[in-house]
Design an enzyme around this catalytic site. Sequence first.
Site: not given
Length: 518
Positions: A102, A104, A195, A270-271, A280
Amino acid sequence: MEQLSSKIYKKEFVEAFAGDDSGTLTPRQTPGVFYSKAKPTPVEKVTLLAWSEELAKELGIARPTEQQDVDILGGNRVTDSMYPYAACYAGHQFGNWAGQLGDGRAITLGEWEAPDGKTWELQLKGAGLTPYSRRADGRAVLRSSVREYLMSEAMHYLGIPTTRALSLVSTGEPVLRDMFYNGNAAYEPGAIVMRVAPSFLRFGNFEMLNARKEVDNLRQLVDWTISRYYPHITGENKVIDWFKEVVDRTARLMVEWMRVGFVHGVMNTDNMSILGLTIDYGPYSFVDNYDPNFTPNTTDLPGRRYAFGKQPSIGYWNLGALAGALLPLADKDQLVATLETFKDVYWTEYYAMMGRKLGLDQVSQLDRDLISQFEKTLADIQPDMTIFYQLLIDLPLSVENEDEVAEHFQKALYDDLTPEQKTALYTLISHYLERLNTNKIKRSASQDMMRKANPRFVLRNYLLHQAIEGLEKGDDALLVKLQEAIKEPYSNKFDEFFQTRPGWASEKAGCSMLSCSS
């Protein structure tokens, strides 16, 4: 142009999906929800350090002139129409299942509708705790924030799909960081980046729902993603058709990274953007000396899973993880067959890209062999990748001997060539010149093609390090200059930066290797 503080923000994601509306920031598992409400934690003083004028113009956002608008950029103000949240997702990290992760230290404030009708998510990175911060503080330091701010925009101007960055602010508060996870923690200046992207959805959003066996939620997210971001895809086979497009976008993104020598550094699932964007920016780097085994991430040692030359295969691996998450919604054999198309797409696009880098009118099977010879020779000699291809553009159409070739490429070399390396380089260039002589396009057209494919300026880590050091001392001169240079990466306007990495930067922390917290 509208002010950040007066805009009526959309919140279509939170209105479409179930979320945890409690606003509690205590780290926890959040089954059954797609996001959790997370209001930014106020900081001492928000000061605007940098602003992306061109992006702001595209979005129709007025440059902040009042503190109330600057405060939005640092999380000190949330307007009534915003709904700040952190997304819930999972992921494979370094090849291992990590479970729930998630946002963070990222908080999405809302969705901004631009003058052209397109909608963009505005997200603060480093704005404080969220339910997904685990044992961290949700903050970001100036060092990592400068890197994300500048590189997001640099990749855009290089022509590579990417998330964008609108602003960089300081927080007036110190943040404790252990830069290399070696027990030497120190306080650094805090900062926050705003961003921007059409969506920050990742492969991990879908992996999370599948891992929890929330099939209805998974179906809802897939249907929503297709209808919103892939509206041209319809019909009974739309999940497979959509996955095929994600495969294609990811393959082309890998080709673009290889074109400019970009190394992401932490290609966890997750990236990975579901839109095929670069997302990321952590321990990234451009390749200086051409080394397919180079990784800028200290956490990636010694396995070098995310090394420069391995990125395409990791993109394929990550797509396999996404395919696994989609198994409840699509036929396994079709998913596997679609995944396997990655290789053909990648290699077709890769050789076409290399043809442009080399100025070839077309790419035949023999040309593929020549391209392989370039890769092998460059990996052996390890010249500066960016400078080598620039020097190749102006290579004389005839060369007399090995010394003449070595002298032409001298500016790109980090080390003196051995006799064997001299011979290998001369052989390569001789074969290349023979091929150029068969080109069916004019030399000038070939060179123009090469200039468009090969950047002359890339945002090297040592330049970022110097800009960060300057900012920490209150000097933004290099930051300002780099912000201009990234806009013209294919021109010679900023040739003061057209040089190999200096010797002092080879081992200096922050210039060669970085950690995941970078």
